[in-house]
Design an enzyme around this catalytic site. Structure first.
Site, PDB file in Angstrom:
ATOM      1  N   GLY A  11       0.813  -1.251   0.120  1.00 10.14           N
ATOM      2  CA  GLY A  11       0.038  -0.089  -0.142  1.00 10.14           C
ATOM      3  C   GLY A  11       1.166   1.188   0.126  1.00 10.14           C
ATOM      4  N   ASP A  12      -0.028   2.535  -0.358  1.00  9.99           N
ATOM      5  CA  ASP A  12       0.823   3.764  -0.321  1.00  9.99           C
ATOM      6  C   ASP A  12       2.157   3.895  -1.205  1.00  9.99           C
ATOM      7  OD1 ASP A  12      -0.377   4.388   2.030  1.00  9.99           O
ATOM      8  OD2 ASP A  12       0.917   3.281   3.152  1.00  9.99           O
ATOM      9  N   GLU A  13       1.941   3.013  -2.448  1.00  4.41           N
ATOM     10  CA  GLU A  13       2.775   3.104  -3.271  1.00  4.41           C
ATOM     11  C   GLU A  13       2.708   4.216  -4.366  1.00  4.41           C
ATOM     12  OE1 GLU A  13       0.763   0.826  -3.031  1.00  4.41           O
ATOM     13  OE2 GLU A  13       1.762  -1.069  -2.743  1.00  4.41           O
ATOM     14  N   GLY A  14       1.821   5.330  -3.975  1.00  7.12           N
ATOM     15  CA  GLY A  14       1.524   6.392  -4.834  1.00  7.12           C
ATOM     16  C   GLY A  14       0.525   6.016  -5.920  1.00  7.12           C
ATOM     17  N   LYS A  15      -0.169   5.254  -5.784  1.00  4.36           N
ATOM     18  CA  LYS A  15      -1.341   4.984  -6.776  1.00  4.36           C
ATOM     19  C   LYS A  15      -1.969   5.970  -7.115  1.00  4.36           C
ATOM     20  CE  LYS A  15      -2.852   1.658  -4.591  1.00  4.36           C
ATOM     21  NZ  LYS A  15      -2.012   1.340  -3.384  1.00  4.36           N
ATOM     22  N   GLY A  39      -6.426   6.082   1.451  1.00  6.53           N
ATOM     23  CA  GLY A  39      -6.676   7.325   1.696  1.00  6.53           C
ATOM     24  C   GLY A  39      -5.688   7.999   0.500  1.00  6.53           C
ATOM     25  N   HIS A  40      -6.290   9.090   0.093  1.00 11.90           N
ATOM     26  CA  HIS A  40      -5.354   9.832  -1.021  1.00 11.90           C
ATOM     27  C   HIS A  40      -5.477  11.061  -1.358  1.00 11.90           C
ATOM     28  CE1 HIS A  40      -8.564   7.489  -3.386  1.00 11.90           C
ATOM     29  NE2 HIS A  40      -8.701   8.809  -3.833  1.00 11.90           N
ATOM     30  N   THR A  41      -4.683  11.852  -1.780  1.00  9.97           N
ATOM     31  CA  THR A  41      -4.948  13.192  -1.639  1.00  9.97           C
ATOM     32  C   THR A  41      -4.862  13.582  -3.347  1.00  9.97           C
ATOM     33  OG1 THR A  41      -3.517  13.575  -0.068  1.00  9.97           O
ATOM     34  CG2 THR A  41      -3.831  15.464  -0.941  1.00  9.97           C
ATOM     35  N   THR A 129      -6.310  -0.131  10.524  1.00 12.20           N
ATOM     36  CA  THR A 129      -6.513   1.313  10.423  1.00 12.20           C
ATOM     37  C   THR A 129      -7.884   1.693  11.383  1.00 12.20           C
ATOM     38  OG1 THR A 129      -8.028   0.920   8.681  1.00 12.20           O
ATOM     39  CG2 THR A 129      -5.742   1.647   8.172  1.00 12.20           C
ATOM     40  N   GLN A 234      -4.874  -0.300  -1.157  1.00  9.16           N
ATOM     41  CA  GLN A 234      -3.739  -0.954  -0.596  1.00  9.16           C
ATOM     42  C   GLN A 234      -2.766  -1.765  -1.563  1.00  9.16           C
ATOM     43  OE1 GLN A 234      -7.601  -1.924   0.627  1.00  9.16           O
ATOM     44  NE2 GLN A 234      -6.879   0.040   1.735  1.00  9.16           N
ATOM     45  N   GLY A 319      -1.828   9.001  10.115  1.00  8.64           N
ATOM     46  CA  GLY A 319      -0.727   9.693  10.490  1.00  8.64           C
ATOM     47  C   GLY A 319       0.400   9.038  11.028  1.00  8.64           C
ATOM     48  N   ARG A 322       5.639   5.559   9.061  1.00  6.39           N
ATOM     49  CA  ARG A 322       5.552   4.334   8.192  1.00  6.39           C
ATOM     50  C   ARG A 322       7.170   3.724   8.241  1.00  6.39           C
ATOM     51  NH1 ARG A 322       2.999   6.991   2.908  1.00  6.39           N
ATOM     52  NH2 ARG A 322       0.844   6.923   3.660  1.00  6.39           N
ATOM     53  N   VAL A 434       8.630  11.578 -10.142  1.00  6.32           N
ATOM     54  CA  VAL A 434      10.069  11.995  -9.806  1.00  6.32           C
ATOM     55  C   VAL A 434       9.962  13.289  -8.893  1.00  6.32           C
ATOM     56  CG1 VAL A 434      11.672  11.435 -11.710  1.00  6.32           C
ATOM     57  CG2 VAL A 434       9.944  13.274 -12.097  1.00  6.32           C
TER      58      VAL A 434
END
Ligand code: IMP
Length: 453
Positions: A11-15, A39-41, A129, A234, A319, A322, A434
């Site tokens: 998870g959190d690979e920047g998908k 969660g993503h922004t 979570t 995930q 928050g 990691r 990048v």
């Protein structure tokens, strides 16, 4: 024509950045598993939107669907939609009538089970979570869940609630010793209170015509020529079947989940593109083994701190800081096989710039033997010693300028690194992240264009 985006690691690979980028070429973006544990922004025209349930494409007017494989917390969903409306957007979100609802008692059970595990010294805590994901999927598999479609019929809703609440109450009381009625959680287990709240949800779902027969809806859209993007949440190593059980989430983020979790046939998903999203190093939120973790000594801890700070490696939902490790190729090979990657995108390459050293785990040593894939049991994985290959590092560079100029503008050592990774998983390199800005992506191929070829 479908494109499926899958997390290759934990998870959190920047998908989100790639879903944003390629979602612009899609007509429909579909989440097929998980819930508001993701969660993503999304950044659109300089404005930032934090979303955990609404598919990110909804911010820019693409239809967002929550498939039957999702677990939906109605209060999160409606408040995210309201927040977007308050900011002048009109998100078009559809929810599968076969999707299951996360209800307040699921959250309570998630947190008390985790708290109990944390008190135990056996290292069984998953570090969830706390969003009620596991208990909701348990109810689904236990045939006592409440689906979105059930809420639309008052009598059915009442009946299903009575059964589900009595079961979950018995668990809370009998297993966890919670005096439900004399606790702050009384309302979470009160059929009348839940029923009233869900009637309000029902009104909103009907008023906004939000619910769909997901399989049928997507079939018709695809027949009309729509492009569908499946947005996995995930990652592979926390997939309930293919991850390092029991330190997993309770759904299938891998590509097979896209078919099961949406009602689109496996042939359609399989004849489309499947893109694995890779972070250039590892991060993990929550417990469980991590053979390449940088935590063995002060030097490694300092490297991890550096990467954590530069990569902003703190959980979007919780928050939590990691855990950090070197890239693990056995993990990626496994991910590529399970999902059948046609391409990969490698993110956060900028974060590694200027490090004093850089390594990739190319295999493991386990009980005196060399292996190149992740063992099937977590106990064996934990005992693996990584075998590393060292790489030259590269100096910091201007991500925006490199994104503009393309692959050749990347430092040579960074090119060697990303080519090596794509080669190792036998997939084409589609994109390289990048910089933190979404535009800071070197795109070598757009999967939707690949489908047109
Ligand atoms: P759950 O999904 O909340 O039940 O958590 C189970 C495990 O998956 C925990 O280790 C979580 O930290 C992890 N997890 C759940 N969602 C995400 C995510 O979106 N990114 C990274 N890890 C996650």
């Amino acid at each position: 024509m479908t494109v499926t985006i899958v997390g290759s690691q934990l998870g959190d690979e920047g998908k989100g950045a790639l879903v944003d980028r390629w979602g612009g070429d899609a007509d429909v973006v579909v989440r097929y598993q998980g819930g508001d544990n993701a969660g993503h922004t999304v950044v659109e025209d300089g404005a930032e939107y934090k979303l955990s349930l609404v598919p990110s494409g909804a911010v820019r007017g693409t239809i967002g669907v929550l498939g039957n494989g999702c677990v939906v917390n109605p209060s999160t969903l409606l408040s995210e939609i309201d927040a977007l409306r308050d900011r002048g957007l009109d998100p078009d979100v559809r929810v599968a009538r076969r999707a299951h609802l996360i209800l307040p008692y699921h959250r309570v059970l998630d947190s008390i089970e985790e708290a109990g595990k944390a008190d135990d010294d056996d290292g069984v805590e998953v570090g969830t979570t706390g969003r009620g994901i596991g208990p909701t999927y348990e109810d689904k598999a236990g045939r006592r869940g409440i689906r979105v479609g059930d809420v639309l019929d008052r009598d059915v809703l009442r009946e299903r609630l009575s059964y589900a609440v009595s079961h979950n109450r018995a668990v809370a009381t009998g297993v966890y010793g919670l005096d439900v009625d004399d606790s702050e959680h009384a309302d979470a287990f009160d059929v009348d209170a839940l029923y009233e709240d869900l009637l309000t949800v029902r009104d909103r779902l009907l008023e906004d015509e939000m619910t769909v027969n997901c399989s049928d809806f997507l079939h018709r859209r695809r027949q009309a020529g729509d492009r569908v993007l499946f947005e996995g949440a995930q990652g592979t190593s926390i997939d309930v079947d293919h991850g390092n059980y029991p330190f997993v989430t309770s759904s299938n983020p891998t590509a097979g989940g896209a078919a099961v979790g949406s009602g689109v046939g496996v042939t359609a998903v399989g004849s489309g593109e499947v893109v694995g999203i890779v972070k250039a190093y590892l991060s993990r939120v929550g417990s469980g083994p991590l053979p390449t973790e940088l935590d063995g000594n002060d030097h490694e801890a300092a490297l991890a701190d550096d990467i954590r700070e530069r990569g902003g490696e703190f959980g979007t939902v919780t928050g939590r800081p990691r855990r950090i490790g070197w890239l693990d190729l056995p993990m990626l090979r496994h991910a590529s096989r399970v999902s059948g990657f046609t391409g990969v995108a490698i993110n956060h390459v900028d974060v590694l710039a200027g490090l004093p050293e850089l390594a990739v785990c190319v295999g493991y040593e386990l009980d005196g033997e060399q292996i190149d894939t992740v063992p099937t049991t977590t106990g064996r994985w934990k005992r693996c010693t990584p075998l590393y290959r060292e790489f030259d590092t590269w100096d910091a560079f201007d991500g925006a300028a490199v994104a503009d100029a393309g692959y050749d503008a990347l430092p040579e050592a960074a090119q060697t690194y990303v080519d090596f990774v794509a080669d190792a998983v036998d997939a084409d390199l589609y994109a390289i992240g990048v910089g933190p800005d979404r535009a800071a992506t070197v795109e070598l191929a757009n999967p939707f264009d690949r489908l047109d070829e």
